[in-house]
Design an enzyme around this catalytic site. Structure first.
Site, short mmCIF file in Angstrom:
data_model
loop_
_atom_site.label_atom_id
_atom_site.label_comp_id
_atom_site.label_asym_id
_atom_site.label_seq_id
_atom_site.Cartn_x
_atom_site.Cartn_y
_atom_site.Cartn_z
N LYS A 297 0.85 -1.21 0.00
CA LYS A 297 0.00 0.00 0.00
C LYS A 297 0.88 1.25 0.00
O LYS A 297 0.40 2.36 0.20
CB LYS A 297 -0.90 0.02 1.25
CG LYS A 297 -1.97 -1.03 1.28
CD LYS A 297 -3.07 -0.69 2.29
CE LYS A 297 -2.60 -0.84 3.71
NZ LYS A 297 -3.70 -0.62 4.68
N LYS B 290 2.80 2.20 2.25
CA LYS B 290 2.72 2.79 3.58
C LYS B 290 3.79 2.14 4.44
O LYS B 290 4.07 0.95 4.31
CB LYS B 290 1.36 2.48 4.23
CG LYS B 290 0.23 3.43 3.89
CD LYS B 290 -0.97 3.14 4.81
CE LYS B 290 -1.92 4.31 4.80
NZ LYS B 290 -3.05 4.12 5.75
N1 C2G Z 1 -10.36 6.61 8.98
C1 C2G Z 1 -11.39 7.51 9.26
N2 C2G Z 1 -11.11 8.80 9.51
C2 C2G Z 1 -9.83 9.24 9.50
C3 C2G Z 1 -8.77 8.35 9.24
C4 C2G Z 1 -9.06 7.02 8.98
O1 C2G Z 1 -12.58 7.11 9.26
N3 C2G Z 1 -9.60 10.55 9.77
C5 C2G Z 1 -10.70 5.22 8.70
C6 C2G Z 1 -10.31 4.79 7.28
O2 C2G Z 1 -11.30 5.22 6.35
C7 C2G Z 1 -10.25 3.27 7.43
C8 C2G Z 1 -9.75 3.10 8.89
O3 C2G Z 1 -10.00 4.35 9.56
O4 C2G Z 1 -11.56 2.72 7.33
C9 C2G Z 1 -8.28 2.76 8.96
O5 C2G Z 1 -7.56 3.78 8.30
P1 C2G Z 1 -6.11 3.40 7.68
O6 C2G Z 1 -5.31 2.73 8.73
O7 C2G Z 1 -5.59 4.60 6.95
O8 C2G Z 1 -6.53 2.28 6.62
P2 C2G Z 1 -6.10 2.17 5.09
O9 C2G Z 1 -4.66 2.38 4.94
O10 C2G Z 1 -7.06 3.01 4.32
O11 C2G Z 1 -6.33 0.60 4.82
O12 C2G Z 1 -7.82 -3.20 2.44
C10 C2G Z 1 -8.17 -1.94 2.98
C11 C2G Z 1 -6.97 -1.19 3.48
O13 C2G Z 1 -6.18 -2.00 4.33
C12 C2G Z 1 -7.44 0.06 4.24
#
Ligand code: C2G
Length: 129
Positions: A44, A46
């Site tokens: 990703k 990340k």
């Molecule tokens: N999130 C949120 N509000 C934020 C930041 C994050 O609602 N201000 C939510 C994201 O939309 C996600 C969850 O918190 O549903 C986890 O965020 P991340 O760790 O950034 O996840 P991500 O990298 O988007 O991974 O297969 C799917 C991926 O693994 C999702």
């Protein structure tokens, strides 16, 4: 018994994550969180500050979370929904439409993100102090 699942990195845990987890749990009786492994995070583009084990330990301590499993690949969702008998898949609306292929297996819900907070913002703000 309704089972909900969500996926993410959940690094440097913040209120945006907690809001998502609380709302996801409210949609059912059991919430499963698939946490991205360090290797999957690389896919990703990340790099989490906390290791998979640390992020897993932190999430397991949250009242809304019932089970934490590893997220290792993009295509495991179909198998997970089957394996854990999932009723609802939930994720932030930054992923709107990306997981509609799950709709023939379970409910798919995209929730509004929490504005003004992100792991990236935390890192940036801290580095500028
Ligand atoms: N999130 C949120 N509000 C934020 C930041 C994050 O609602 N201000 C939510 C994201 O939309 C996600 C969850 O918190 O549903 C986890 O965020 P991340 O760790 O950034 O996840 P991500 O990298 O988007 O991974 O297969 C799917 C991926 O693994 C999702």
């Amino acid at each position: 018994m309704k089972t909900v699942i969500t996926y993410g990195t959940f690094d440097l845990l913040h209120v945006g994550h907690i809001n998502l987890l609380r709302r996801a749990k409210a949609l059912g009786d059991k919430l499963i969180v698939a946490i991205s492994t360090d290797e999957f995070n690389a896919l990703k583009h990340k790099q989490a500050y906390y290791s998979f084990e640390q992020r897993k330990t932190i999430l397991e301590a949250i009242r809304y979370v019932d089970l934490v499993i590893p997220e290792e690949s993009w295509d495991q969702k179909v198998k997970d929904v089957e394996k854990y008998n999932v009723d609802t898949f939930v994720i932030g609306h930054d992923w709107e439409g990306q997981f509609d292929f799950l709709k023939d297996q379970c409910e798919v819900i995209y929730l509004p993100r929490t504005e003004g907070i992100s792991t990236t913002k935390v890192k940036t703000d801290l580095s500028e102090r």
